[in-house]
Scaffold this active site. Structure first.
Site, PDB file in Angstrom:
ATOM      1  N   LYS A 145       1.096  -1.219   0.270  1.00  0.00           N
ATOM      2  CA  LYS A 145      -0.081   0.302   0.147  1.00  0.00           C
ATOM      3  C   LYS A 145       0.491   1.410   0.017  1.00  0.00           C
ATOM      4  O   LYS A 145       2.057   1.069   0.990  1.00  0.00           O
ATOM      5  CB  LYS A 145      -0.826   0.000   1.162  1.00  0.00           C
ATOM      6  CG  LYS A 145      -0.286  -0.059   2.500  1.00  0.00           C
ATOM      7  CD  LYS A 145      -1.227   0.254   3.700  1.00  0.00           C
ATOM      8  CE  LYS A 145      -1.597   1.325   3.658  1.00  0.00           C
ATOM      9  NZ  LYS A 145      -1.273   1.836   5.256  1.00  0.00           N
ATOM     10  N   HIS A 175      -0.952  -5.752   6.224  1.00  0.00           N
ATOM     11  CA  HIS A 175      -0.224  -6.237   6.968  1.00  0.00           C
ATOM     12  C   HIS A 175      -0.968  -6.713   8.368  1.00  0.00           C
ATOM     13  O   HIS A 175      -0.516  -7.577   9.416  1.00  0.00           O
ATOM     14  CB  HIS A 175       1.054  -5.377   7.458  1.00  0.00           C
ATOM     15  CG  HIS A 175       0.730  -4.497   7.925  1.00  0.00           C
ATOM     16  ND1 HIS A 175       0.814  -3.319   8.613  1.00  0.00           N
ATOM     17  CD2 HIS A 175       1.278  -4.250   9.814  1.00  0.00           C
ATOM     18  CE1 HIS A 175       0.026  -2.593   9.230  1.00  0.00           C
ATOM     19  NE2 HIS A 175       1.211  -3.668   9.909  1.00  0.00           N
ATOM     20  N   GLU A 213      -2.511   4.499  18.030  1.00  0.00           N
ATOM     21  CA  GLU A 213      -1.234   4.630  18.356  1.00  0.00           C
ATOM     22  C   GLU A 213      -0.809   5.621  18.753  1.00  0.00           C
ATOM     23  O   GLU A 213      -1.205   7.158  18.708  1.00  0.00           O
ATOM     24  CB  GLU A 213      -0.912   4.549  16.473  1.00  0.00           C
ATOM     25  CG  GLU A 213      -1.057   3.543  15.485  1.00  0.00           C
ATOM     26  CD  GLU A 213      -0.133   4.191  14.437  1.00  0.00           C
ATOM     27  OE1 GLU A 213       0.537   3.976  14.183  1.00  0.00           O
ATOM     28  OE2 GLU A 213      -0.830   4.463  13.643  1.00  0.00           O
ATOM     29  N   ASP A 232      -5.351   6.111   5.193  1.00  0.00           N
ATOM     30  CA  ASP A 232      -4.331   4.905   5.728  1.00  0.00           C
ATOM     31  C   ASP A 232      -4.332   4.047   6.758  1.00  0.00           C
ATOM     32  O   ASP A 232      -4.076   2.791   7.126  1.00  0.00           O
ATOM     33  CB  ASP A 232      -3.230   6.133   6.669  1.00  0.00           C
ATOM     34  CG  ASP A 232      -1.708   6.197   6.952  1.00  0.00           C
ATOM     35  OD1 ASP A 232      -1.154   4.961   6.166  1.00  0.00           O
ATOM     36  OD2 ASP A 232      -1.231   5.894   8.369  1.00  0.00           O
ATOM     37  N   HIS A 237      -6.920  -1.329   7.032  1.00  0.00           N
ATOM     38  CA  HIS A 237      -7.045  -2.354   8.419  1.00  0.00           C
ATOM     39  C   HIS A 237      -7.720  -2.905   9.199  1.00  0.00           C
ATOM     40  O   HIS A 237      -8.600  -3.353   8.892  1.00  0.00           O
ATOM     41  CB  HIS A 237      -5.770  -2.086   8.900  1.00  0.00           C
ATOM     42  CG  HIS A 237      -4.108  -1.294   8.279  1.00  0.00           C
ATOM     43  ND1 HIS A 237      -3.626  -1.884   7.288  1.00  0.00           N
ATOM     44  CD2 HIS A 237      -3.994  -0.349   8.456  1.00  0.00           C
ATOM     45  CE1 HIS A 237      -2.514  -1.889   7.225  1.00  0.00           C
ATOM     46  NE2 HIS A 237      -2.258  -0.400   7.815  1.00  0.00           N
ATOM     47  N   LYS A 337      -3.565   8.731  15.669  1.00  0.00           N
ATOM     48  CA  LYS A 337      -2.073   8.736  16.065  1.00  0.00           C
ATOM     49  C   LYS A 337      -2.079   9.921  17.394  1.00  0.00           C
ATOM     50  O   LYS A 337      -3.287  10.837  17.361  1.00  0.00           O
ATOM     51  CB  LYS A 337      -1.625   9.011  15.021  1.00  0.00           C
ATOM     52  CG  LYS A 337      -0.972   8.622  13.509  1.00  0.00           C
ATOM     53  CD  LYS A 337      -0.121   8.746  12.711  1.00  0.00           C
ATOM     54  CE  LYS A 337      -0.185   8.136  11.502  1.00  0.00           C
ATOM     55  NZ  LYS A 337       0.640   6.237  11.939  1.00  0.00           N
TER      56      LYS A 337
HETATM   57  C1  BG6 Z   1       0.264   1.321   8.569  1.00  0.00           C
HETATM   58  C2  BG6 Z   1       0.347   3.078   8.114  1.00  0.00           C
HETATM   59  O1  BG6 Z   1      -0.586   0.912   7.454  1.00  0.00           O
HETATM   60  O2  BG6 Z   1       0.338   0.937   9.679  1.00  0.00           O
HETATM   61  C3  BG6 Z   1       1.184   3.433   9.053  1.00  0.00           C
HETATM   62  O3  BG6 Z   1       0.753   3.340   7.151  1.00  0.00           O
HETATM   63  C4  BG6 Z   1       0.679   2.688  10.524  1.00  0.00           C
HETATM   64  O4  BG6 Z   1       0.504   4.440   9.444  1.00  0.00           O
HETATM   65  C5  BG6 Z   1       0.819   1.264  10.494  1.00  0.00           C
HETATM   66  O5  BG6 Z   1       1.544   3.733  11.582  1.00  0.00           O
HETATM   67  C6  BG6 Z   1       0.881   1.088  12.086  1.00  0.00           C
HETATM   68  O6  BG6 Z   1       0.930  -0.178  11.643  1.00  0.00           O
HETATM   69  P1  BG6 Z   1       0.782  -1.665  13.330  1.00  0.00           P
HETATM   70  O7  BG6 Z   1       0.795  -2.151  12.814  1.00  0.00           O
HETATM   71  O8  BG6 Z   1       2.405  -0.914  13.409  1.00  0.00           O
HETATM   72  O9  BG6 Z   1      -0.858  -0.887  13.594  1.00  0.00           O
END
Ligand code: BG6
Length: 488
Positions: A145, A175, A213, A232, A237, A337
């Site tokens: 992405k 992911h 986050e 994002d 997700h 965030k």
């Molecule tokens: C990514 C985003 O796909 O996922 C980021 O682009 C984000 O902005 C991240 O911080 C969060 O992933 P995880 O696995 O750390 O929760």
């Protein structure tokens, strides 16, 4: 799936993602014996490194991100580096691909092309691969992405890749689908008979999905300015998590059986009406504050961010799914965030008892006391919250939780998301990758809201870094008769 010989060509091999995620994940797969001994990794990038310099750079920049050790053992680390070949290549120069074609032609192995580059390069890379007469008939291509910034641009990328690769060869990474707890959600739902009868509107009051986050935009201000939290995190997700919770039981774990069911959920998402966009969607942007006692700058003060930026760093939505199982059940989605804690969790709140014959805690006869909490991050656990009698005289009930902490229940090492997904791509397992129609259905749902926010005269609601987001997000819940967990 068999452990097979492979050639993994990593485009963008000097980039941040390669160093922080992809090479460390490949190393761990190597360390754990998941990669065939005849597995080569061709690292492609424009920069003019010698093989030696590139390996030195990997040792410096990727090794620190490896979890679980092995890097310090020279035999293990050197054996991994021995798999790597650096190939300098201008990705826009079709002539340069001959060198790659020669390397690949000399190998009897499945080819995996991993595009960890800006999406603008996907089209030229695919076209140049095809033009260089590399045999792509058995190859797989992995796409990172962001796959576009709206439906139209994602279609353009998908069309460009589809001119060269068939859909069964395309592995779109989200992911979150590789996270252990997301897999466990499937096990919870489809390996137990207990939950299925309750997994519906008759028993569920609402569902909450939060990915919070503590990090800010981490020097990615330029990128984030044109993206924002809706694109994002929500479009991909959060909607994928929602699908995992809401989908019908697939007939098997076959990749398309699972993806068909996820697609049905995405297509059943109720579109936001103009009124919903005001009442059921909140966007926020952090201002300076403190996270874990450390003071941090506001979003507009981050490097690369416009001083009057209207990009959202927080989103809360009240979504609904128009089908028989879920009609009328709110699905609250939230991400941001610079929030108070790093956490990712799914909370399924069951309906309250119809009639209280015992004194309920806090005198809340109508409140739900049963919740299933599936935590993905920072630790993995499943908790079932109930009421139980407090020992002693009288019939006082208190909340308790049946608690399954995975690190206590299972001693085995749990694979990281990228490790699992890369090994799946090498072995040809598509189940945890996003199909084109899913991705486009997600854009179709998100896009009107994105457009509304772009043209709206109202700015994102400010929230202090280190808080749980704007108060409007709590008000949105209140209107639906629900609360975020921090508010309980
Ligand atoms: C990514 C985003 O796909 O996922 C980021 O682009 C984000 O902005 C991240 O911080 C969060 O992933 P995880 O696995 O750390 O929760």
């Amino acid at each position: 799936q068999p452990n097979i010989p492979f050639t993994f060509t990593l485009f963008g091999a000097t980039g941040d993602l390669s160093m922080r995620k992809i090479l460390p994940a490949l190393f761990v797969a190597h360390r754990e014996g998941k990669l065939h001994q005849d597995g080569r990794i061709i690292c492609v990038s424009k920069q003019d490194f010698s093989q030696e310099d590139y390996l030195a750079w990997v040792s410096k920049s990727a090794a620190p991100y490896v979890k679980g050790g092995g890097v310090q053992d020279p035999a293990v680390w050197q054996a991994f580096l021995a798999r790597l070949t650096y190939l300098p290549l201008d990705l826009l120069d079709s002539g340069g691909y001959q060198a790659l074609a020669q390397v690949l032609a000399a190998r009897q192995a499945v080819s995996v092309f991993y595009l960890a580059t800006a999406p603008a390069l996907f089209e030229p890379i695919c076209a140049n691969l095809a033009a260089s007469k590399i045999d792509l008939s058995q190859a797989r291509v992995v796409l990172e992405k962001p796959l576009g910034h709206d439906l139209l641009s994602s279609r353009a990328i998908n069309d460009a890749v589809a001119r060269v690769f068939a859909e069964e060869q395309i592995y779109r990474i989200d992911h979150y689908l590789g996270k252990e707890a997301v897999q466990n959600l499937l096990a919870l739902r489809f390996a137990n008979s207990l939950f299925e009868p309750l997994w519906r509107r008759e028993s569920v009051a609402h569902v909450q999905l939060t990915i919070a986050e503590q990090l800010g935009v981490e020097g990615r201000g330029d990128f984030y300015e044109g993206t924002g939290a809706l694109r994002d995190m929500v479009q991909n997700h959060l909607l994928q998590l929602l699908c995992m919770v809401a989908m019908e039981p697939p007939t098997s774990m076959d990749a398309d059986a699972v993806r068909d069911e996820k697609l049905r959920v995405l297509r059943a998402l109720k579109p936001f009406s103009p009124e919903d966009m005001e009442l059921k969607a909140v966007r926020g942007q952090y201002v300076s504050g403190a996270v874990d006692g450390q003071s941090v700058a506001g979003y507009q003060q981050e490097p690369g961010v416009a001083p009057q930026s209207r990009t959202e760093t927080f989103v809360a939505l009240h979504a609904e799914i128009n089908n028989w199982r879920w009609a009328g059940v709110p699905f609250f989605l939230r991400t941001g965030k610079r929030l108070a804690h790093r956490t990712a969790e799914i909370i399924i709140t069951f309906r309250p008892i119809p009639h209280a014959i015992l004194p309920m805690p806090g005198g809340q006869a109508g409140a739900s006391s049963n919740r299933l909490v599936i935590r993905l991050q920072p630790d993995e656990s499943i908790q079932l919250h109930c009421l139980a009698k407090q020992p002693g005289d009288g019939m006082t009930v208190q909340p308790v939780a049946l608690d399954l902490a995975f690190d206590q229940a299972f001693k085995q090492r749990r694979a990281e998301a990228y490790e699992r997904l890369l090994v799946d791509a090498i072995r040809g397992n598509l189940s945890l990758f996003v199909r084109r129609d899913e991705q486009e259905a997600a854009w179709r749902w998100v896009e009107p809201l994105q457009r509304h926010w772009q043209t709206s005269s109202a700015a994102p609601k400010p929230y202090m870094a280190g808080s749980w987001g704007p108060t409007a997000s709590f008000a949105m819940m209140e209107r639906a008769g629900a609360q975020w967990p921090e508010d309980r």
